[in-house]
Write a protein that holds these residues in place. Sequence first.
Motif, short mmCIF file in Angstrom:
data_model
loop_
_atom_site.label_atom_id
_atom_site.label_comp_id
_atom_site.label_asym_id
_atom_site.label_seq_id
_atom_site.Cartn_x
_atom_site.Cartn_y
_atom_site.Cartn_z
N ARG A 1 0.85 -1.19 0.00
CA ARG A 1 0.00 0.00 0.00
C ARG A 1 0.88 1.24 0.00
NH1 ARG A 1 -5.21 -0.60 4.07
NH2 ARG A 1 -6.37 -2.13 2.82
N PRO A 2 1.40 1.65 -1.14
CA PRO A 2 2.27 2.83 -1.18
C PRO A 2 1.60 4.05 -0.55
CG PRO A 2 2.28 1.68 -3.29
CD PRO A 2 1.19 1.06 -2.46
N SER A 3 2.27 4.65 0.42
CA SER A 3 1.70 5.78 1.14
C SER A 3 2.81 6.58 1.79
CB SER A 3 0.71 5.29 2.21
OG SER A 3 0.45 6.29 3.16
N PRO A 4 2.77 7.91 1.69
CA PRO A 4 3.78 8.72 2.37
C PRO A 4 3.70 8.61 3.89
CG PRO A 4 2.07 10.10 1.40
CD PRO A 4 1.84 8.73 0.89
N VAL A 5 2.51 8.30 4.41
CA VAL A 5 2.38 8.13 5.87
C VAL A 5 3.15 6.89 6.31
CG1 VAL A 5 0.77 7.67 7.76
CG2 VAL A 5 0.16 9.32 5.98
N ILE A 6 3.04 5.81 5.54
CA ILE A 6 3.80 4.59 5.85
C ILE A 6 5.29 4.87 5.76
CG2 ILE A 6 4.35 2.26 5.05
CD1 ILE A 6 1.41 1.97 4.24
N ASP B 1 13.05 14.40 4.69
CA ASP B 1 13.18 15.59 3.85
C ASP B 1 12.63 15.35 2.45
OD1 ASP B 1 14.23 17.16 5.81
OD2 ASP B 1 16.33 16.88 5.23
N GLN B 2 12.74 14.13 1.97
CA GLN B 2 12.18 13.80 0.66
C GLN B 2 10.65 13.80 0.70
OE1 GLN B 2 13.88 10.08 -0.60
NE2 GLN B 2 15.99 10.83 -0.44
N LEU B 3 10.08 13.57 1.87
CA LEU B 3 8.62 13.53 2.01
C LEU B 3 8.01 14.92 2.16
CD1 LEU B 3 8.29 10.51 4.49
CD2 LEU B 3 7.73 10.52 2.06
N ARG B 4 8.82 15.92 2.41
CA ARG B 4 8.28 17.27 2.66
C ARG B 4 7.52 17.83 1.48
NH1 ARG B 4 12.92 20.94 5.16
NH2 ARG B 4 11.17 22.22 5.84
N GLY B 5 7.82 17.35 0.28
CA GLY B 5 7.12 17.85 -0.90
C GLY B 5 5.87 17.07 -1.24
N LEU C 1 0.92 15.07 2.61
CA LEU C 1 1.40 15.39 3.96
C LEU C 1 1.46 16.89 4.23
CD1 LEU C 1 4.36 12.83 4.34
CD2 LEU C 1 1.97 12.58 5.06
N ALA C 2 0.89 17.68 3.33
CA ALA C 2 0.98 19.14 3.45
C ALA C 2 0.37 19.64 4.76
CB ALA C 2 0.30 19.80 2.25
N ASP C 3 -0.71 19.01 5.20
CA ASP C 3 -1.38 19.44 6.43
C ASP C 3 -1.27 18.40 7.54
OD1 ASP C 3 -2.34 21.85 5.25
OD2 ASP C 3 -3.90 20.69 4.22
N TYR C 4 -0.33 17.48 7.40
CA TYR C 4 -0.18 16.39 8.35
C TYR C 4 0.82 16.80 9.43
CZ TYR C 4 0.16 11.45 9.81
OH TYR C 4 0.12 10.26 10.51
N HIS C 5 0.32 17.04 10.63
CA HIS C 5 1.17 17.62 11.67
C HIS C 5 2.30 16.70 12.12
CE1 HIS C 5 -1.52 15.15 14.13
NE2 HIS C 5 -0.63 15.24 15.10
N LEU C 6 2.15 15.39 11.89
CA LEU C 6 3.20 14.48 12.33
C LEU C 6 4.47 14.58 11.49
CD1 LEU C 6 1.21 11.28 13.35
CD2 LEU C 6 2.12 13.10 14.80
#
Length: 429
Positions: free
Chosen positions: A343-348, A370-374, A378-383
């Motif tokens: 399940r590809p996901s930036p949260v995972i 740092d690669q996930l910042r874009g 995750l733009a509004d994901y506080h974690l």
Amino acid sequence: MTPERVTRTIEAVWRMEAAKITAVVARLVGDVGLAEDLAQDAVVQAIEQWPRDGIPDRPGAWLTATARRRAIDRIRRDVNLAAKLELVGHAEELRVADLAEGDLDAVLEDIDDDVLGLIFAACHPSLTAQARICLTLRMIGGLTTREIARAFLSQESTIGQRISRAKKSLSADGVTIEVPSGAELAPRLASVLEVVYLVFNEGYAATSGRDWVRGDLMEEAIRLGRVLAALVPREPEVHGLLALMEIQASRTRARVDRDGEPVLLLEQDRTRWDWSLVRHALTALARGAELCGIPPGGGAPAGSVGPYLLQAEIAACHARARTAEATDWVRIVGLYGVLGSMRPSPVIELNKAVALSYASGPAAALEVVDQLRGSPALADYHLLPSVRGDLLARLGRNDEAREEFARAAAMTQNEAERNLLLRRAANPT
């Protein structure tokens, strides 16, 4: 007996029997929304009669019989009686309005499939996620509209309208209580598990309000999970979800301090974890693994392992470690890798980065974060800034860490979590 005691009894009985009562009625009327309305009518009648006549010896059977009798009366009055009779089966059903206890017992003997069918109907994919949650808590969990509204910090009228629209939608779409089969079963079961886990997560980490944890929602989700495990005992993902929820719930007492402030996982006093619940969870996890063909003792995840079993195994890595230092972070990184490929996901990927920070150091993890910042997701994901702040603090880059923690605090809607992040912004070390 006081009216207050009678009301409490009715609420308790309805909480336990709501699904069965509604399923019995739905079998007769062929309409899930109407069935829930008729079941509620039986509750209203109990509120009127029981203070005067006393609580019946079998209050659940009384409510079921009353709701079923109302269903039969409704069918009799229906202008499309002939069509309704086809749904009922035959006219003989209409002669049992008095419902002797023996007849009712026979009806309830085979109720499990109907209850399971009702769960699938309440979680029908044609409904929005929020509608599915509310309808499941109402029809399966037996919660009142007020209780659901309070749990989700919403207006009672808003929840009532959501439930009403959901029932009308099911009726308009002709959704009945039936257990999907063949190729349809897997996606429909996934919809059910998603609803249960959404309920649990709102209790485990409340998205808004003052409290970080809402135990009532966690308990309700676990109860629903146990119902599912009993109804579909050969579905590995059901056992996986139950294990995942029970392991996470086992930490409840350790997740807040005496002042009600959050305590992060690695800082928790593990003697305060509920180890009996952990053992129950590990048994469920072992059962799910066995159904997937994984030998006792674990090993590499098999191809048939689903996402809930994988997440449960990740949680189990923490549960098996009696101290934070004993955590098998390398295995956790590997499990997140398997989960991410499924399940590809930036949260995972963010969660994997946290594990990587303990397996290989914060510098390696910071490169991933740092690669996930874009990532737009995750733009509004506080974690994301919260994790980044922690990694920067561990690298001694405290000024940057303060900025990240402050950014995370401004993004969360949960007051307890905001206070924790602000404290970390003030003192990142």
